[in-house]
Design a protein around this motif. Structure first.
Motif, PDB file in Angstrom:
ATOM      1  N   SER A 189       6.940  -8.549  -3.578  1.00  0.00           N
ATOM      2  CA  SER A 189       7.159  -7.109  -3.401  1.00  0.00           C
ATOM      3  C   SER A 189       7.311  -6.370  -4.728  1.00  0.00           C
ATOM      4  CB  SER A 189       8.409  -6.879  -2.554  1.00  0.00           C
ATOM      5  OG  SER A 189       9.571  -7.353  -3.221  1.00  0.00           O
ATOM      6  N   ASP A 197       0.568  -9.035   1.168  1.00  0.00           N
ATOM      7  CA  ASP A 197       0.018  -9.406   2.478  1.00  0.00           C
ATOM      8  C   ASP A 197      -0.356 -10.881   2.558  1.00  0.00           C
ATOM      9  OD1 ASP A 197       0.236  -6.822   3.403  1.00  0.00           O
ATOM     10  OD2 ASP A 197      -1.741  -6.240   2.720  1.00  0.00           O
ATOM     11  N   LYS A 223       0.617  -3.356   2.969  1.00  0.00           N
ATOM     12  CA  LYS A 223       1.705  -3.142   2.022  1.00  0.00           C
ATOM     13  C   LYS A 223       1.123  -2.778   0.664  1.00  0.00           C
ATOM     14  CE  LYS A 223       4.650  -6.590   4.302  1.00  0.00           C
ATOM     15  NZ  LYS A 223       5.368  -7.886   4.143  1.00  0.00           N
ATOM     16  N   VAL A 249      -0.725   3.124   1.000  1.00  0.00           N
ATOM     17  CA  VAL A 249      -1.263   1.886   1.567  1.00  0.00           C
ATOM     18  C   VAL A 249      -2.649   2.121   2.164  1.00  0.00           C
ATOM     19  CG1 VAL A 249      -0.918   0.088   3.311  1.00  0.00           C
ATOM     20  CG2 VAL A 249       1.045   1.009   2.052  1.00  0.00           C
TER      21      VAL A 249
END
Length: 425
Positions: free
Chosen positions: A387, A362, A295, A286
């Motif tokens: 994700s 994000d 993330k 990250v």
């Protein structure tokens, strides 16, 4: 959501009344390092935008002292926030409140030599002139392109107005007939006239801003027009702007020439370092060259398949935050991300492709509702969980990725997948 954001802003303001230990130590450091202020001309000014981002203030402090030594001028900080209230007493009360709420950051600026603080406060004459400019110019504004290309007194400010409106009101696009937008354009004209007059009546030697986008950049644009040294600095970069370069982070335009000037050994070392760093990003680390990221978009694969099995071409739309300055690098093929996504939706109706939309991990609050609107409007759009790893999407057969100017533009290219940018970046 706007109410929540305003409450959060109030809490941040409240906390800013008091300097924390790190800020107090930084202020002491400044007073020790810069005990003696350089000789300066009382008639000369260096304008510094009042910024509450602590990491940026560190760079502000050092740039300010260098500029003060170079131009022999005093340091003046300003707050660029301006909302017209129509009542002089209320306006004065608001200015007092802002000054009190910014006490801690004001003390920090004073610690590195700032002696004056001003706020954008157009007087009656300036508001009248702004109203006249509005009546002369706005009737010729007929579409969104006209807004982003708006030039006043030779200064391009349309893109600044456009992006500030999206951010302030958390809306994905503008409506020229919306009274709220019309009022905001008037307000922006008032801010412009204030700064135009300020540069005409004060010997400004240099200006430093927090952003080259939003209405924050109005003093920068006016400075550049008047051949005044203009900068944008933060924790990682310092840019000097010019009439040819009014945006930060666009130095990629000069990479081919700069790379060609390096020795063969330096070129090879640079390529190896670039490969190493993008490898870290692909490994799920990250924040690699993106300090703001919290993330990874290249994390672990999901246990189940994400894309539907089919022989059709699979297109991925890498969605942007609708409110986050679509004009960061200038004008794009579409005036905002909403128009871009709507255009892609219309194309999806005419193709036999599988269309997928993926937001960044994000993604800011408020964007989900807009994405849902497009998912409902265009039945061929399928939302992918934010994700989901891009590695998995590519392995499952993404044929092409679409973005305006996102980092996916080079990431997917590096992984062998075609990317189409809706910009000049």
């Amino acid at each position: 959501m706007n109410v929540f954001r305003r409450m959060k802003a109030v809490m941040i303001r409240f906390r800013s009344l008091y300097a924390d230990r790190q800020t107090a130590l930084f202020n002491d450091h400044n007073r020790q390092v810069w005990k003696k202020s350089p000789r300066h001309d009382q008639d000369g000014e260096i304008l510094l935008e009042l910024n509450t981002a602590q990491s940026s203030i560190i760079s502000y402090s050092y740039l300010a002292r260098v500029l003060q030594q170079k131009h022999h001028a005093r340091l003046v900080a300003y707050t660029n926030s301006y909302t017209p209230y129509g009542n002089a007493a209320i306006s004065a009360l608001i200015r007092v409140f802002r000054a009190v709420a910014s006490r801690a950051v004001i003390n920090t600026y004073a610690s590195f030599g700032v002696t004056s603080f001003i706020t954008v406060s157009p007087n009656r004459k300036q508001r009248a002139r702004a109203a006249q400019l509005f009546e002369e110019i706005y009737p010729s504004v007929r579409n969104k392109r006209d807004v982003e290309n708006l030039v006043v007194d030779g200064v391009w400010i349309g893109d600044l107005i456009y992006d500030t409106y999206l951010r302030r009101y958390s809306v994905p696009t503008i409506d020229l007939q919306d009274e709220q937008f019309v009022r905001f354009v008037r307000e922006s004209f008032e801010m412009f006239v204030f700064w135009k007059d300020y540069f005409a009546t004060h010997p400004v030697k240099a200006v430093n801003v927090s952003h080259c986008v939003y209405n924050n950049a109005m003093p920068l644009r006016i400075a550049v027009q008047n051949d005044v040294a203009a900068y944008q600095t933060n924790a990682t970069h310092v840019y000097r702007m010019s009439k040819e370069d009014i945006f930060a982070y666009d130095d990629y335009k000069y990479f081919p020439v700069a790379f060609a000037r390096l020795s063969r050994e330096e070129q090879q070392a640079g390529l190896e370092e670039a490969k190493r760093r993008i490898g870290l990003r692909f490994a799920g680390k990250v924040g690699v060259d993106m300090a703001y990221s919290t993330k990874s978009a290249y994390g672990e694969r999901k246990a189940h398949s994400v894309l539907r099995p089919s022989n059709r071409k699979k297109v991925l739309i890498a969605a942007h935050c609708f409110f986050d300055s679509p004009h960061s690098y200038g004008n794009n093929l579409f005036p905002d991300f909403y128009e871009w996504l709507d255009f892609l939706g219309k194309i999806s109706n005419e193709t036999d492709y599988d269309w997928y939309i993926k937001t960044h991990p994000d993604f800011l609050p408020g964007n989900t509702e807009i994405i849902d609107y497009f998912i409902n409007k265009y039945p061929k759009f399928t939302l992918v969980d934010a994700s989901t790893s891009h590695h998995q999407l590519i392995e499952e057969g993404i044929s092409c990725a679409l973005t305006t100017y996102g980092t996916i533009g080079f990431e997917y290219a590096a992984l062998g997948v075609m990317v189409v940018n809706a910009s000049n970046c």
